[in-house]
Design a protein around this motif. Structure first.
Motif, PDB file in Angstrom:
ATOM      1  N   ASP A  42       0.862  -1.178   0.000  1.00  0.00           N
ATOM      2  CA  ASP A  42       0.000   0.000   0.000  1.00  0.00           C
ATOM      3  C   ASP A  42       0.902   1.234   0.000  1.00  0.00           C
ATOM      4  O   ASP A  42       1.473   1.598   1.031  1.00  0.00           O
ATOM      5  CB  ASP A  42      -0.897  -0.033   1.232  1.00  0.00           C
ATOM      6  N   LEU A  43       1.044   1.847  -1.155  1.00  0.00           N
ATOM      7  CA  LEU A  43       1.946   2.987  -1.288  1.00  0.00           C
ATOM      8  C   LEU A  43       1.543   4.155  -0.402  1.00  0.00           C
ATOM      9  O   LEU A  43       2.387   4.854   0.152  1.00  0.00           O
ATOM     10  CB  LEU A  43       2.015   3.434  -2.747  1.00  0.00           C
ATOM     11  N   HIS A  44       0.245   4.378  -0.261  1.00  0.00           N
ATOM     12  CA  HIS A  44      -0.237   5.504   0.545  1.00  0.00           C
ATOM     13  C   HIS A  44       0.198   5.345   2.001  1.00  0.00           C
ATOM     14  O   HIS A  44       0.732   6.268   2.605  1.00  0.00           O
ATOM     15  CB  HIS A  44      -1.764   5.612   0.449  1.00  0.00           C
ATOM     16  N   ARG A  45       0.003   4.171   2.558  1.00  0.00           N
ATOM     17  CA  ARG A  45       0.322   3.946   3.958  1.00  0.00           C
ATOM     18  C   ARG A  45       1.804   3.714   4.218  1.00  0.00           C
ATOM     19  O   ARG A  45       2.270   3.854   5.337  1.00  0.00           O
ATOM     20  CB  ARG A  45      -0.506   2.796   4.507  1.00  0.00           C
ATOM     21  N   SER A  46       2.551   3.378   3.181  1.00  0.00           N
ATOM     22  CA  SER A  46       3.988   3.162   3.372  1.00  0.00           C
ATOM     23  C   SER A  46       4.767   4.475   3.318  1.00  0.00           C
ATOM     24  O   SER A  46       5.967   4.484   3.553  1.00  0.00           O
ATOM     25  CB  SER A  46       4.521   2.204   2.312  1.00  0.00           C
ATOM     26  N   GLY A  47       4.090   5.580   2.977  1.00  0.00           N
ATOM     27  CA  GLY A  47       4.767   6.870   2.898  1.00  0.00           C
ATOM     28  C   GLY A  47       5.555   7.048   1.612  1.00  0.00           C
ATOM     29  O   GLY A  47       6.491   7.835   1.548  1.00  0.00           O
ATOM     30  N   PHE A  48       5.166   6.329   0.568  1.00  0.00           N
ATOM     31  CA  PHE A  48       5.852   6.384  -0.722  1.00  0.00           C
ATOM     32  C   PHE A  48       5.980   7.816  -1.224  1.00  0.00           C
ATOM     33  O   PHE A  48       5.029   8.581  -1.215  1.00  0.00           O
ATOM     34  CB  PHE A  48       5.078   5.548  -1.740  1.00  0.00           C
ATOM     35  N   ASP A  49       7.172   8.185  -1.636  1.00  0.00           N
ATOM     36  CA  ASP A  49       7.451   9.499  -2.215  1.00  0.00           C
ATOM     37  C   ASP A  49       7.629   9.317  -3.720  1.00  0.00           C
ATOM     38  O   ASP A  49       8.608   8.709  -4.149  1.00  0.00           O
ATOM     39  CB  ASP A  49       8.717  10.079  -1.597  1.00  0.00           C
ATOM     40  N   PRO A  50       6.707   9.838  -4.533  1.00  0.00           N
ATOM     41  CA  PRO A  50       6.773   9.594  -5.980  1.00  0.00           C
ATOM     42  C   PRO A  50       7.808  10.431  -6.728  1.00  0.00           C
ATOM     43  O   PRO A  50       7.965  10.275  -7.928  1.00  0.00           O
ATOM     44  CB  PRO A  50       5.365   9.962  -6.441  1.00  0.00           C
ATOM     45  N   VAL A  51       8.542  11.285  -6.034  1.00  0.00           N
ATOM     46  CA  VAL A  51       9.523  12.137  -6.695  1.00  0.00           C
ATOM     47  C   VAL A  51      10.797  11.337  -6.967  1.00  0.00           C
ATOM     48  O   VAL A  51      11.352  10.709  -6.072  1.00  0.00           O
ATOM     49  CB  VAL A  51       9.841  13.385  -5.833  1.00  0.00           C
ATOM     50  N   LEU A  52      11.251  11.379  -8.210  1.00  0.00           N
ATOM     51  CA  LEU A  52      12.502  10.712  -8.587  1.00  0.00           C
ATOM     52  C   LEU A  52      13.658  11.638  -8.243  1.00  0.00           C
ATOM     53  O   LEU A  52      13.840  12.690  -8.862  1.00  0.00           O
ATOM     54  CB  LEU A  52      12.508  10.381 -10.080  1.00  0.00           C
ATOM     55  N   ARG A  53      14.411  11.265  -7.233  1.00  0.00           N
ATOM     56  CA  ARG A  53      15.556  12.063  -6.789  1.00  0.00           C
ATOM     57  C   ARG A  53      16.792  11.672  -7.593  1.00  0.00           C
ATOM     58  O   ARG A  53      16.864  10.595  -8.180  1.00  0.00           O
ATOM     59  CB  ARG A  53      15.809  11.823  -5.302  1.00  0.00           C
ATOM     60  N   GLU A  54      17.784  12.543  -7.581  1.00  0.00           N
ATOM     61  CA  GLU A  54      18.998  12.317  -8.359  1.00  0.00           C
ATOM     62  C   GLU A  54      19.675  10.990  -7.994  1.00  0.00           C
ATOM     63  O   GLU A  54      20.159  10.271  -8.867  1.00  0.00           O
ATOM     64  CB  GLU A  54      19.976  13.471  -8.150  1.00  0.00           C
ATOM     65  N   GLU A  70      15.608   3.378   0.419  1.00  0.00           N
ATOM     66  CA  GLU A  70      14.209   3.040   0.127  1.00  0.00           C
ATOM     67  C   GLU A  70      14.089   2.249  -1.168  1.00  0.00           C
ATOM     68  O   GLU A  70      13.373   1.253  -1.243  1.00  0.00           O
ATOM     69  CB  GLU A  70      13.349   4.319   0.047  1.00  0.00           C
ATOM     70  N   VAL A  71      14.806   2.685  -2.189  1.00  0.00           N
ATOM     71  CA  VAL A  71      14.749   2.004  -3.480  1.00  0.00           C
ATOM     72  C   VAL A  71      15.452   0.648  -3.390  1.00  0.00           C
ATOM     73  O   VAL A  71      14.961  -0.351  -3.917  1.00  0.00           O
ATOM     74  CB  VAL A  71      15.343   2.890  -4.598  1.00  0.00           C
ATOM     75  N   GLU A  72      16.578   0.589  -2.695  1.00  0.00           N
ATOM     76  CA  GLU A  72      17.277  -0.686  -2.528  1.00  0.00           C
ATOM     77  C   GLU A  72      16.369  -1.706  -1.823  1.00  0.00           C
ATOM     78  O   GLU A  72      16.361  -2.886  -2.182  1.00  0.00           O
ATOM     79  CB  GLU A  72      18.583  -0.498  -1.743  1.00  0.00           C
ATOM     80  N   ALA A  73      15.593  -1.259  -0.830  1.00  0.00           N
ATOM     81  CA  ALA A  73      14.678  -2.162  -0.121  1.00  0.00           C
ATOM     82  C   ALA A  73      13.618  -2.711  -1.071  1.00  0.00           C
ATOM     83  O   ALA A  73      13.272  -3.902  -1.016  1.00  0.00           O
ATOM     84  CB  ALA A  73      14.019  -1.437   1.047  1.00  0.00           C
ATOM     85  N   GLU A  74      13.103  -1.871  -1.953  1.00  0.00           N
ATOM     86  CA  GLU A  74      12.088  -2.333  -2.906  1.00  0.00           C
ATOM     87  C   GLU A  74      12.694  -3.250  -3.963  1.00  0.00           C
ATOM     88  O   GLU A  74      12.051  -4.201  -4.412  1.00  0.00           O
ATOM     89  CB  GLU A  74      11.370  -1.145  -3.550  1.00  0.00           C
ATOM     90  N   ILE A  75      13.934  -2.994  -4.362  1.00  0.00           N
ATOM     91  CA  ILE A  75      14.613  -3.875  -5.293  1.00  0.00           C
ATOM     92  C   ILE A  75      14.733  -5.273  -4.672  1.00  0.00           C
ATOM     93  O   ILE A  75      14.488  -6.276  -5.323  1.00  0.00           O
ATOM     94  CB  ILE A  75      15.989  -3.314  -5.696  1.00  0.00           C
ATOM     95  N   GLU A  76      15.110  -5.327  -3.396  1.00  0.00           N
ATOM     96  CA  GLU A  76      15.226  -6.612  -2.698  1.00  0.00           C
ATOM     97  C   GLU A  76      13.861  -7.303  -2.612  1.00  0.00           C
ATOM     98  O   GLU A  76      13.779  -8.518  -2.753  1.00  0.00           O
ATOM     99  CB  GLU A  76      15.816  -6.411  -1.302  1.00  0.00           C
TER     100      GLU A  76
END
Length: 79
Positions: A42-54, A70-76
């Motif tokens: 659930d992206l809303h409740r996980s605090g997902f930030d949709p901004v692509l940072r450098e 955050e991205v490394e955790a999702e890759i795993e």
């Protein structure tokens, strides 16, 4: 015979009683009934930030690039 799958269902909505969640619940129930492993993100409740940072900009020439934690955790999770 069906091969057992691992399925990640990604959903986001501020209200858990929304049509979005009702559809996701039915989808997940169908997967479970068919014997598949499933997880809901659930992206809303996980605090997902949709901004692509450098730091998370893809570098197609570097297969060993490290991304933000955050991205490394999702890759795993996807692995």
């Amino acid at each position: 015979m069906c091969t057992k799958m691992k399925v990640l269902t990604v959903v986001t909505h501020p209200r858990t009683n929304s049509l979005t969640f009702a559809a996701a619940d039915r989808f997940v129930q169908g997967l479970t009934d068919a014997g598949h492993d499933t997880e809901v993100l659930d992206l809303h409740r996980s605090g997902f930030d949709p901004v692509l940072r450098e730091a998370d900009e893809p570098d197609w020439t570097n297969a060993n690039k490290k991304y933000s934690p955050e991205v490394e955790a999702e890759i795993e999770r996807m692995k």
